[in-house]
Design a protein around this motif. Structure first.
Motif, short mmCIF file in Angstrom:
data_model
loop_
_atom_site.label_atom_id
_atom_site.label_comp_id
_atom_site.label_asym_id
_atom_site.label_seq_id
_atom_site.Cartn_x
_atom_site.Cartn_y
_atom_site.Cartn_z
N UNK A 7 1.03 -1.10 -0.37
CA UNK A 7 -0.19 -0.01 0.19
C UNK A 7 0.54 1.36 0.05
N UNK A 8 1.74 1.47 1.12
CA UNK A 8 2.23 2.81 0.80
C UNK A 8 3.67 2.68 -0.19
N UNK A 9 4.02 0.89 -1.09
CA UNK A 9 4.89 1.67 -2.12
C UNK A 9 3.69 2.34 -3.43
N UNK A 10 2.22 1.62 -3.15
CA UNK A 10 1.72 2.55 -4.41
C UNK A 10 1.10 3.92 -3.95
N UNK A 11 1.33 3.96 -2.81
CA UNK A 11 0.93 5.74 -2.47
C UNK A 11 2.35 6.31 -3.11
N UNK A 12 3.19 5.97 -2.58
CA UNK A 12 5.04 6.51 -3.06
C UNK A 12 4.77 6.56 -4.71
N UNK A 13 4.29 6.11 -4.72
CA UNK A 13 3.98 5.74 -6.46
C UNK A 13 2.99 7.25 -7.18
N UNK A 14 1.71 7.69 -6.19
CA UNK A 14 1.23 8.52 -6.71
C UNK A 14 -0.10 8.24 -6.83
N UNK A 15 -0.40 7.21 -6.71
CA UNK A 15 -2.15 6.39 -6.48
C UNK A 15 -3.13 6.70 -5.25
N UNK A 16 -4.26 7.06 -5.73
CA UNK A 16 -5.36 7.51 -4.66
C UNK A 16 -5.13 6.07 -4.19
N UNK A 17 -5.05 6.55 -2.81
CA UNK A 17 -5.45 5.68 -1.30
C UNK A 17 -6.95 4.83 -1.38
N UNK A 18 -7.73 5.58 -1.86
CA UNK A 18 -9.18 4.35 -2.11
C UNK A 18 -8.49 3.41 -2.90
N UNK A 19 -7.87 3.89 -4.35
CA UNK A 19 -7.63 3.09 -5.71
C UNK A 19 -6.66 2.32 -5.23
N UNK A 20 -6.31 2.13 -4.82
CA UNK A 20 -4.78 1.37 -4.35
C UNK A 20 -4.74 0.48 -3.35
N UNK A 21 -5.86 0.91 -2.41
CA UNK A 21 -6.04 -0.62 -1.59
C UNK A 21 -7.54 -1.28 -2.26
N UNK A 22 -8.14 -0.49 -2.82
CA UNK A 22 -9.15 -1.28 -3.74
C UNK A 22 -8.22 -2.50 -4.79
N UNK A 23 -7.60 -2.08 -5.63
CA UNK A 23 -6.82 -3.04 -6.13
C UNK A 23 -5.83 -4.05 -5.56
N UNK A 49 -12.85 4.50 -8.52
CA UNK A 49 -12.54 5.38 -7.25
C UNK A 49 -13.57 5.36 -6.28
N UNK A 50 -14.82 4.13 -6.70
CA UNK A 50 -15.32 3.74 -5.33
C UNK A 50 -15.47 3.00 -4.05
N UNK A 51 -15.66 3.35 -3.32
CA UNK A 51 -14.85 2.59 -2.33
C UNK A 51 -15.36 1.53 -1.75
N UNK A 55 -14.38 -4.29 5.34
CA UNK A 55 -13.06 -4.02 5.99
C UNK A 55 -12.01 -4.45 5.38
N UNK A 56 -10.98 -3.77 5.18
CA UNK A 56 -9.87 -4.09 4.19
C UNK A 56 -8.66 -5.10 4.94
N UNK A 57 -8.78 -4.10 6.46
CA UNK A 57 -7.52 -5.41 7.33
C UNK A 57 -6.23 -5.44 6.49
N UNK A 58 -6.19 -5.91 6.66
CA UNK A 58 -4.57 -7.37 6.41
C UNK A 58 -4.63 -7.03 5.30
N UNK A 59 -4.93 -7.12 4.46
CA UNK A 59 -5.41 -7.06 2.78
C UNK A 59 -4.73 -6.57 2.68
#
Length: 297
Positions: A7-23, A49-51, A55-59
């Motif tokens: 998740x942090x890697x995706x956020x570092x690359x500029x992806x939105x949090x909601x989209x990264x968590x969903x992926x 971009x829809x959440x 819950x995502x948890x450890x996923x």
């Protein structure tokens, strides 16, 4: 070197949090490459971009909160399980690797789209060639049918002419068989058998002109007349046959033969003249003939 979470890697690359968590959630947290593939394939989706509802948890690759673990006493509250902190250099190096991976995925996607575009263009050209070939075959079929139709019409026209000639020959043969041996055996009345009158030299045409057709007017004994156009090379027998087929009841109901006379110069046509062309008898381009009953043999 400590590793960033997916998740942090995706956020570092500029992806939105909601989209990264969903992926990450939809790919079962199988790694950043799977998540990046999903993000690139679905970046144009209207609902990307829809959440998620669950819950995502450890996923999502992050530490669960005490609330998500069931309270402050839940698992994960033990001391010593904190994630190691990355230095700035390590964070930049990992971000660089991720960006290179994103660029590689982008190149692969562009190459795939280019191949698909080339394949679509080949299919379009192939369909255009097939359509052109089909149109050419259709034109060739139409030309072939038109040629066959012209040949058929020409054959029918020749057959019709042949039937007319055969009918004239049959009529001539029947008349020769019925009257040929008795023509001239008995004298005819003077009114119907006038002697031939020599033609005047002054009436000869000044120049010889070739005519293809001849207009014949036939005067019947009742005062009526028949007019028909014949070919210049047709025999006089064709005129007599036409008269016998169209004469009225006053000449015996079409059963007795008729005698053809010319008005000027005065002339009675014999059976031998019936075999001569109209052009040779001087009836071209037009002439007036008189019909009289022929003496039976």
């Amino acid at each position: 070197m400590a590793e960033l979470t997916a998740l942090e890697s995706l956020l570092e690359m500029g992806f939105p949090r909601g989209r990264a968590e969903k992926a990450l959630a939809l790919t079962g947290n199988q790694g950043i490459e799977a998540a990046m593939d999903w993000l690139m394939e679905h970046e144009d989706d209207p609902d990307v971009d829809e959440p998620l509802a669950t819950p995502l948890g450890h996923i999502l690759g992050r530490e669960p909160t005490p609330t998500e673990q069931g309270g402050p006493e839940g698992p994960g509250s033990a001391v010593g399980e904190s994630k190691p902190i990355l230095t700035e250099e390590e964070r930049q190096e990992q971000t660089k690797r991720m960006l290179e991976l994103v660029a590689q995925k982008q190149r692969e996607r562009e190459e795939r789209e280019e191949r698909e575009a080339l394949e679509r263009e080949r299919q379009r050209r192939r369909q255009g060639q097939e359509l052109s070939a089909a149109r050419q075959r259709l034109q060739e079929d139409e030309m072939r049918r038109a040629a066959e139709e012209r040949r058929r019409e020409k054959a029918e026209e020749l057959a019709a002419r042949q039937r007319v000639r055969e009918k004239i020959e049959r009529d001539k043969a029947e008349r020769a068989k019925k009257y040929g041996g008795h023509v001239g055996s008995q004298p005819c009345p003077p009114t119907t058998e006038p002697g031939p009158v020599p033609s005047s030299p002054s009436k000869e045409p000044p120049t010889k002109r070739e005519y293809d057709q001849c207009r014949i007017q036939v005067r019947l004994p009742d005062g009526s007349s028949l007019t028909q156009t014949f070919r210049a090379r047709e025999q006089l027998a064709a005129v007599r046959l036409y008269v016998e087929l169209h004469r009225g009841e006053e000449l015996g109901g079409g059963q007795d033969p008729v005698q053809l006379l010319s008005g000027f110069p005065r002339r009675a046509f014999s059976e031998a003249d019936m075999e001569r062309p109209l052009q040779e008898l001087g009836l071209v381009p037009s002439a007036v003939l008189i019909v009289a009953k022929k003496c039976p043999g």
